[in-house]
Design an enzyme around this catalytic site. Sequence first.
Site, mmCIF file in Angstrom:
data_model
loop_
_atom_site.group_PDB
_atom_site.id
_atom_site.type_symbol
_atom_site.label_atom_id
_atom_site.label_comp_id
_atom_site.label_asym_id
_atom_site.label_seq_id
_atom_site.Cartn_x
_atom_site.Cartn_y
_atom_site.Cartn_z
ATOM 1 C CG ASP A 315 -1.868 1.164 1.240
ATOM 2 O OD1 ASP A 315 -2.017 1.789 0.183
ATOM 3 O OD2 ASP A 315 -2.439 1.458 2.297
ATOM 4 C CE LYS A 403 -1.779 26.145 -8.480
ATOM 5 N NZ LYS A 403 -1.233 25.213 -7.485
#
Length: 411
Positions: A315, A403
């Site tokens: 994972d 942003k």
Amino acid sequence: MAVSPRKPMAWTGEIYRRALVDALLKLDPRRMIRNPVMWVVEVGSLLTTALWIQALAGYGEAPPRFIGMIALWLWFTVLFANFAEALAEGRGKAHAASLRRMRKVTQAKRLREPRRDAPYDLVPSTELRRGDLVLVESGDIIPADGEVIEGAALVDESAITGESAPVIRESGGDRSAVTGGTRLLSDWLVIRVTADPGHGFLDRMISLIEGAKRRKTPNEIALDILLAALTLIFLVVVFSLWFFSDYSARAVGHGSPVPVTILVALLVCLIPTTIGGLLPAIGIAGMDRMIRKNVIPLSGRAVEAAGDVDVLLLDKTGTITLGNRQAVEFIPAPGFSTREVAELAQLASLADETPEGRSIVVLAKERYGLRGRDSLPPGARFIPFSARTRMSGVDLDGLRIRKGALDAIES
């Protein structure tokens, strides 16, 4: 999802030539003593060679041809065992060589005082020692393993860890460790070096792959003890045969003791020569099979445990996913058009050198043909992305475009 298998490394003539040279170098008695079985065979080879030279001079206990053939087979046995071990090490050395190519000698900015604005000296990374302070700025390669004592920045660790997404490294906490050979993507860091040359993370990986520090499993240790005990027992038995044969010849009044050459050949046949000669090669080959799967085992026990593994799930970002966030669509809020959102997002991302920022610029250019940098007025001021602010943008004509992370924008 289809996964293409990695092409195995070819057994080239260079690998065989190197293995042959290593097999000769392994004849050093100081190295052979680590394997008692093969050390006994090597001593027997030296002894029969000396007896063959004596037989050539006319004083041999047996015909020179017979002794020479025995000596030849004994030397072949020792060299074959060394060659098998060297050949098993060949692929690991090739992996280690590829890692060594990653160790680039870079110019490091060694600070004279522990602060960013202090004067510094440009020195090769190989001259850095534990405790030295270095300044690393955006675009630089981190010269050595260390700990961040000042600053925060994005670091690309994909070359070492395989993690494609940049990670934040900052002073304090559990995110202050950095690895030599990684690259700084933004901001700056003041780093205290924690490893001398040859003792860094990459060096430890190389030594593990080469098998120089391979720890034996309990089964291997027990087998080594058994082989050494059997060798000692048969050595005593064969050594006693000469005295019995000599006593018998004296008692009968004719004949001669059993030739030493025959006793040496008998000893090599009795002791577990094959197991002792191939055991190191088997262990190294097991580690090599795991390295080919991009797994570096820390011990022989790990190799044995891996034999019981059928499926391994990792994972980790970058294993089955790209990892870097890529812009795929512009979604406008009510009252705005998609093109307006794309134009503003591109302007705010022009100073963002992260993969996410570059993908926004590319998406706006490919989908709408926007080239924001060409339309900016001369007084535009860019705000580069930084790990501390987590924002980027541009100021132009009283308009501030930003942003970044949601909580950073809100604050």
